[in-house]
Write an enzyme that holds these catalytic residues in place. Structure first.
Site, short mmCIF file in Angstrom:
data_model
loop_
_atom_site.label_atom_id
_atom_site.label_comp_id
_atom_site.label_asym_id
_atom_site.label_seq_id
_atom_site.Cartn_x
_atom_site.Cartn_y
_atom_site.Cartn_z
N LYS A 2 0.20 4.26 -0.23
CA LYS A 2 -0.38 5.47 0.41
C LYS A 2 -0.10 6.71 -0.44
O LYS A 2 -0.06 6.58 -1.66
CB LYS A 2 0.15 5.59 1.84
N ASN A 8 0.88 -1.17 0.00
CA ASN A 8 0.00 0.00 0.00
C ASN A 8 0.92 1.22 0.00
O ASN A 8 1.53 1.53 1.02
CB ASN A 8 -0.90 -0.01 1.24
N HIS A 46 -9.49 1.42 4.54
CA HIS A 46 -8.24 1.54 5.31
C HIS A 46 -8.49 2.46 6.51
O HIS A 46 -9.26 3.41 6.42
CB HIS A 46 -7.12 2.11 4.42
N GLY A 74 2.59 2.07 10.70
CA GLY A 74 3.58 3.14 10.58
C GLY A 74 4.31 3.45 11.88
O GLY A 74 4.97 4.47 12.00
N SER A 100 3.36 -2.45 10.13
CA SER A 100 4.80 -2.58 10.34
C SER A 100 5.36 -3.96 9.94
O SER A 100 6.25 -4.48 10.60
CB SER A 100 5.17 -2.24 11.79
N GLU A 121 -5.56 -4.88 10.20
CA GLU A 121 -4.50 -3.90 10.48
C GLU A 121 -4.79 -3.17 11.79
O GLU A 121 -5.57 -2.22 11.82
CB GLU A 121 -4.44 -2.86 9.35
N GLU A 166 -6.86 4.77 7.67
CA GLU A 166 -6.60 6.19 7.41
C GLU A 166 -7.79 6.84 6.74
O GLU A 166 -8.10 8.01 6.99
CB GLU A 166 -5.31 6.32 6.57
P1 13P Z 1 3.07 0.16 7.59
O1 13P Z 1 3.52 -1.14 6.98
O2 13P Z 1 3.86 1.34 7.12
O3 13P Z 1 2.95 0.06 9.07
O4 13P Z 1 1.58 0.42 7.03
C1 13P Z 1 0.65 -0.59 7.13
C2 13P Z 1 -0.55 -0.21 6.35
O5 13P Z 1 -1.28 0.68 6.73
C3 13P Z 1 -0.80 -0.91 5.10
O6 13P Z 1 -2.06 -0.64 4.61
#
Ligand code: 13P
Length: 249
Positions: free
Chosen positions: A12, A10, A95, A173, A213, A167, A97
């Site tokens: 982002k 992803n 997601h 992150g 992560s 997740e 976010e």
């Molecule tokens: P990270 O791998 O950067 O923690 O992000 C995970 C994520 O949100 C994937 O959709």
């Protein structure tokens, strides 16, 4: 039948179109795999150049979001048909976010899931708890609520093709991965929830990823769990490490 692993990046809000094409070239040989589906979920503006850049490779392209309406006056939105026509196979829906920063709620996400399926896209439906919810002991209640609400009116046959990504928000992150036991426990809980909502065959078919992560060091242990069918990878999908994650064995 054993479920095929699916390892998705992803990206982002990272990578300009020219950076995206460069990254695809850098990763091309590293992400070759016979055992896993490999997907890059990329920003909307990168979709067309990335579809072109991965032609002839084992990589499929996903979007990070879409809108559920067919077409019309929805300034700034992208439809399922547009994604499909551009060569997209997967679309991330819900997601954390998007749920958090853009206030996307389950009723909306349910419409998006249904529209994506109708258009022939495979949703990667995300769910996950906050740290506060985990500490209160309501993780599984919360995730079951998300899954049940997001899958209203989705049939068993459709769920069999679906990808669900667990997740935990506190692991995204942050460099703080869920323990293997925590990740497996929730992924199994999601599978049990699907079995209750549908049947055992549907639960056995749906692919459930862990995200939060994931990196080249922890992927092997996470992906070896019986209910974890791969990962949704943020930060580590933007570098050569992603090849190590894909070839985690
Ligand atoms: P990270 O791998 O950067 O923690 O992000 C995970 C994520 O949100 C994937 O959709």
């Amino acid at each position: 039948m054993a479920r095929r692993k699916i390892i998705a990046g992803n990206w982002k809000m990272n990578m300009t179109p020219s950076e995206a094409v460069k990254l695809c070239a850098e990763l091309k040989d590293l992400v070759k795999s016979d055992d896993a589906d490999v997907v890059y979920c990329v920003p909307a503006i990168d979709i067309v150049p990335v579809v072109e850049a991965v032609k002839g490779t084992n990589v499929e392209v996903g979007a990070e979001n879409m809108y559920f309406e067919e077409k019309g006056a929805y300034t700034g939105e992208i439809s399922a048909a547009m994604l499909k026509d551009a060569g997209v196979k997967y679309v991330i829906i819900g997601h954390s976010e998007r749920r958090d920063y853009f206030k996307e709620e389950d009723a909306l996400l349910n419409k998006k899931v249904k529209k994506a399926i109708e258009a022939g896209l495979t949703p990667i439906l995300c769910c996950g708890e906050s740290l506060e919810q985990r500490e209160m002991g309501v993780t599984m209640d919360w995730i079951r609520l998300q899954i049940k609400s997001d899958l209203v009116d989705v049939t068993a046959d459709q769920v069999k093709e679906l990808v669900i990504a667990y997740e935990p928000i506190w692991a995204i992150g942050t460099g703080k991965t869920a323990t293997t036991e925590q990740a497996q426990e929730v992924c199994k809980g999601i599978r049990d929830c699907i079995a209750e909502m549908y049947d055992d065959a549907t639960a056995a078919a749906v692919r459930i990823q862990y995200g939060g992560s994931v990196n080249a060091r922890n992927a092997a242990e996470l992906f070896a769990q019986p209910d974890i069918d791969g990962g949704l990878v943020g930060g580590a999908s933007l570098k050569a490490d992603f090849g190590k994650i894909v070839n985690y064995k």
